[in-house]
Design a protein around this motif. Structure first.
Motif, short mmCIF file in Angstrom:
data_model
loop_
_atom_site.label_atom_id
_atom_site.label_comp_id
_atom_site.label_asym_id
_atom_site.label_seq_id
_atom_site.Cartn_x
_atom_site.Cartn_y
_atom_site.Cartn_z
N PHE A 16 0.83 -1.21 0.00
CA PHE A 16 0.00 0.00 0.00
C PHE A 16 0.87 1.26 0.00
CE2 PHE A 16 -2.09 3.38 2.46
CZ PHE A 16 -3.22 3.58 1.68
N MET A 17 1.90 1.25 0.84
CA MET A 17 2.79 2.41 0.94
C MET A 17 3.57 2.58 -0.35
SD MET A 17 4.12 2.05 4.88
CE MET A 17 5.11 3.54 4.79
N ALA A 18 3.99 1.48 -0.92
CA ALA A 18 4.74 1.55 -2.18
C ALA A 18 3.85 2.11 -3.29
CB ALA A 18 5.26 0.17 -2.57
N GLY A 19 2.56 1.69 -3.26
CA GLY A 19 1.63 2.21 -4.27
C GLY A 19 1.42 3.69 -4.12
N ASN A 20 1.30 4.15 -2.87
CA ASN A 20 1.15 5.58 -2.63
C ASN A 20 2.38 6.34 -3.08
OD1 ASN A 20 -1.39 5.47 -1.71
ND2 ASN A 20 -0.93 5.90 0.45
N ALA A 21 3.58 5.79 -2.79
CA ALA A 21 4.83 6.45 -3.18
C ALA A 21 4.93 6.54 -4.69
CB ALA A 21 6.02 5.68 -2.61
N ALA A 22 4.44 5.49 -5.36
CA ALA A 22 4.50 5.49 -6.82
C ALA A 22 3.58 6.56 -7.40
CB ALA A 22 4.12 4.11 -7.36
N GLN A 23 2.45 6.82 -6.68
CA GLN A 23 1.51 7.82 -7.16
C GLN A 23 1.96 9.24 -6.86
OE1 GLN A 23 -2.29 6.83 -5.49
NE2 GLN A 23 -2.42 4.86 -6.54
N GLU A 25 3.98 12.62 -6.88
CA GLU A 25 4.73 13.25 -7.96
C GLU A 25 5.45 14.49 -7.46
OE1 GLU A 25 2.28 14.62 -11.16
OE2 GLU A 25 0.64 15.16 -9.83
N THR A 26 6.45 14.89 -8.22
CA THR A 26 7.22 16.07 -7.89
C THR A 26 6.89 17.18 -8.89
OG1 THR A 26 9.05 14.76 -7.00
CG2 THR A 26 9.55 17.02 -7.65
N LEU A 27 6.57 18.35 -8.36
CA LEU A 27 6.36 19.53 -9.19
C LEU A 27 7.69 20.29 -9.24
CD1 LEU A 27 4.58 21.55 -10.74
CD2 LEU A 27 4.05 22.62 -8.52
N ARG A 28 8.32 20.26 -10.41
CA ARG A 28 9.62 20.92 -10.58
C ARG A 28 9.38 22.34 -11.08
NH1 ARG A 28 11.80 16.61 -14.68
NH2 ARG A 28 9.67 17.06 -15.38
N LEU A 29 9.61 23.29 -10.18
CA LEU A 29 9.27 24.69 -10.44
C LEU A 29 10.52 25.49 -10.77
CD1 LEU A 29 7.06 26.88 -10.36
CD2 LEU A 29 7.39 27.01 -7.89
N LEU A 30 10.51 26.16 -11.91
CA LEU A 30 11.61 27.01 -12.36
C LEU A 30 11.14 28.45 -12.22
CD1 LEU A 30 14.45 27.09 -13.73
CD2 LEU A 30 13.26 27.05 -15.93
N ASP A 276 -1.09 18.37 -13.97
CA ASP A 276 -2.14 18.53 -12.97
C ASP A 276 -1.60 19.24 -11.72
OD1 ASP A 276 -4.03 17.37 -14.58
OD2 ASP A 276 -3.92 15.39 -13.64
N ALA A 277 -0.40 18.86 -11.30
CA ALA A 277 0.22 19.51 -10.15
C ALA A 277 0.51 20.98 -10.45
CB ALA A 277 1.52 18.79 -9.76
N ALA A 278 0.90 21.26 -11.70
CA ALA A 278 1.18 22.64 -12.10
C ALA A 278 -0.08 23.49 -12.00
CB ALA A 278 1.75 22.67 -13.52
N TYR A 279 -1.19 22.98 -12.50
CA TYR A 279 -2.45 23.73 -12.43
C TYR A 279 -2.88 23.92 -10.97
CZ TYR A 279 -3.12 23.38 -17.50
OH TYR A 279 -2.98 23.50 -18.85
N LYS A 280 -2.65 22.93 -10.14
CA LYS A 280 -3.00 23.07 -8.72
C LYS A 280 -2.18 24.17 -8.07
CE LYS A 280 -4.58 18.31 -7.95
NZ LYS A 280 -4.29 17.00 -7.30
N TRP A 281 -0.88 24.25 -8.40
CA TRP A 281 -0.03 25.30 -7.84
C TRP A 281 -0.51 26.68 -8.30
CZ3 TRP A 281 3.85 25.80 -4.30
CH2 TRP A 281 4.59 27.00 -4.32
N ILE A 282 -0.80 26.83 -9.58
CA ILE A 282 -1.27 28.12 -10.11
C ILE A 282 -2.51 28.58 -9.35
CG2 ILE A 282 -2.28 29.27 -12.12
CD1 ILE A 282 -0.55 27.40 -13.89
N ASN A 283 -3.48 27.71 -9.20
CA ASN A 283 -4.72 28.08 -8.52
C ASN A 283 -4.50 28.34 -7.03
OD1 ASN A 283 -6.40 27.93 -10.82
ND2 ASN A 283 -6.55 25.71 -10.62
N PHE A 284 -3.60 27.57 -6.43
CA PHE A 284 -3.34 27.70 -5.00
C PHE A 284 -2.74 29.05 -4.66
CE2 PHE A 284 -0.72 27.06 -1.17
CZ PHE A 284 -1.64 26.50 -0.31
#
Length: 358
Positions: A16-23, A25-30, A276-284
């Motif tokens: 379960f933990m491995a599955g969560n880790a696999a899901q 993601e890293t948002l690489r922000l420049l 998806d993470a990028a859009y979440k950051w923009i809105n946040f």
């Protein structure tokens, strides 16, 4: 039996933990310094526990260079200024179109969104939305330099050895305006633009004895002004606003020819892997409570309808001390840079650096 059950439970938990880790993601922000403060990252990661934010600090020239070198790979969200998108995309194809349905555009200031749309729409596709805006102009210690009015005062002999500037394209443009030129009006004529650059280059070389030193970042500039070594400098208004909070004599002066205005944006690199993470950051970061934290870090004004009202009190006071309605009406927004002009400007800057290092 208990041992077998315990082993099975442990195995299931590990899977379960491995599955969560696999899901995850890293948002690489420049991005720019101050645009991803630790407190904002912490709140974002708490709200999105499946996303980790990784920050690389950069500037306009480096952002384009990094993405050009990789064809738009290596980062998931970048923040170039609004005039650095059109030509870079046409030449290098380093960004991907945005899906506005995933961005809460109702939070954005309509005039700034429209301005970015005008600069960053190619073949019907929009490649950027605004995040922060501000201007470049002059900061002066009015107790020692009370009559400063614009770019030309950086070379005023009254302040010999006590001025500063940053050797980037902004000082070329500002100096051009001080010489009665409109560099943006010359963008379509490379020969005329080169003639203007030659004149500006000679002016800045002749001005070298006026310059105490050339600054690279806001921390450099702050140290020079707070120590009194420099009394007049080219500056981002955001840096000047921070300084005003520490010393009310350090005031931002919009040049009489018009402060140069920029809008820093959000773009998604062409080979980004976390849209998806990028859009979440923009809105946040456009939420009012986050805008306050961000503006406290950047000193700039968020591209939301009530951006000035969401500034910390000291920076809001600095904005009101610097700008009147006429100054705001006289802003000179950076225009899209045609292909090839930055190379011409780069050569001019190299000439100035070579001459001033002797």
């Amino acid at each position: 039996m208990k041992t077998t059950f315990a082993l099975a439970a442990t195995t299931a938990l590990a899977l379960f933990m491995a599955g969560n880790a696999a899901q995850a993601e890293t948002l690489r922000l420049l991005t720019w310094g101050g645009y991803a403060p630790d407190n904002v990252i912490k709140l974002f990661e708490e709200a999105n526990p499946d996303i980790t934010v990784e920050v690389t600090l950069s500037n306009n020239e480096e952002m384009v260079a990094k993405l050009r070198a990789t064809g738009g790979a290596g980062y998931d969200l970048a923040q170039p200024s609004h005039d650095r998108i059109f030509a870079a995309q046409q030449e290098y194809n380093i960004y991907k179109p945005l899906d506005l349905s995933k961005i809460e555009t109702a939070n954005l200031a309509p005039n700034l969104l429209d301005g970015v749309k005008a600069n960053a729409t190619i073949d019907g596709n929009l490649y950027a939305v605004p995040h922060q805006w501000g201007t470049s102009g002059i900061v002066a210690d009015i107790s020692k330099a009370p009559n400063v009015k614009g770019w030309g005062d950086l070379c005023n002999p009254d302040y010999k050895g006590r001025t500063s500037m940053r050797l980037r394209r902004t000082i070329l443009l500002g100096t051009a305006f001080s010489l009665g030129k409109d560099p943006f009006a010359l963008y379509g004529d490379k020969a005329a633009y080169q003639t203007m650059l030659d004149e500006v280059t000679e002016k800045l070389i002749a001005c070298k004895d006026n310059v105490k030193t050339y600054w690279n970042g806001g921390d450099d500039l702050s140290t020079l002004l707070l120590s009194g070594e420099v009394v007049v400098s080219e500056a981002w208004d955001s840096t000047a606003f921070k300084l005003y909070g520490e010393n009310k004599n350090l005031v931002y002066v919009p040049p009489e020819t018009g402060a140069l205005a920029w809008i820093d944006t959000f773009v998604i690199p062409r080979k980004g892997e976390a849209d998806d993470a990028a859009y979440k950051w923009i809105n946040f970061v456009m939420k009012p409570e986050i805008v306050k934290l961000m503006s406290n870090s950047t000193g700039a004004i968020a591209a939301v309808s009530n951006g000035i009202d969401l500034l910390p009190d000291d920076k809001k006071a600095a904005v009101k001390a610097a700008f009147d309605e006429q100054d705001l009406a006289n802003l000179k927004f950076f225009a899209n840079i045609p292909a090839g002009l930055e190379d011409m400007e780069g050569k001019a800057l190299e000439r100035i650096k070579a001459a001033t290092s002797n």
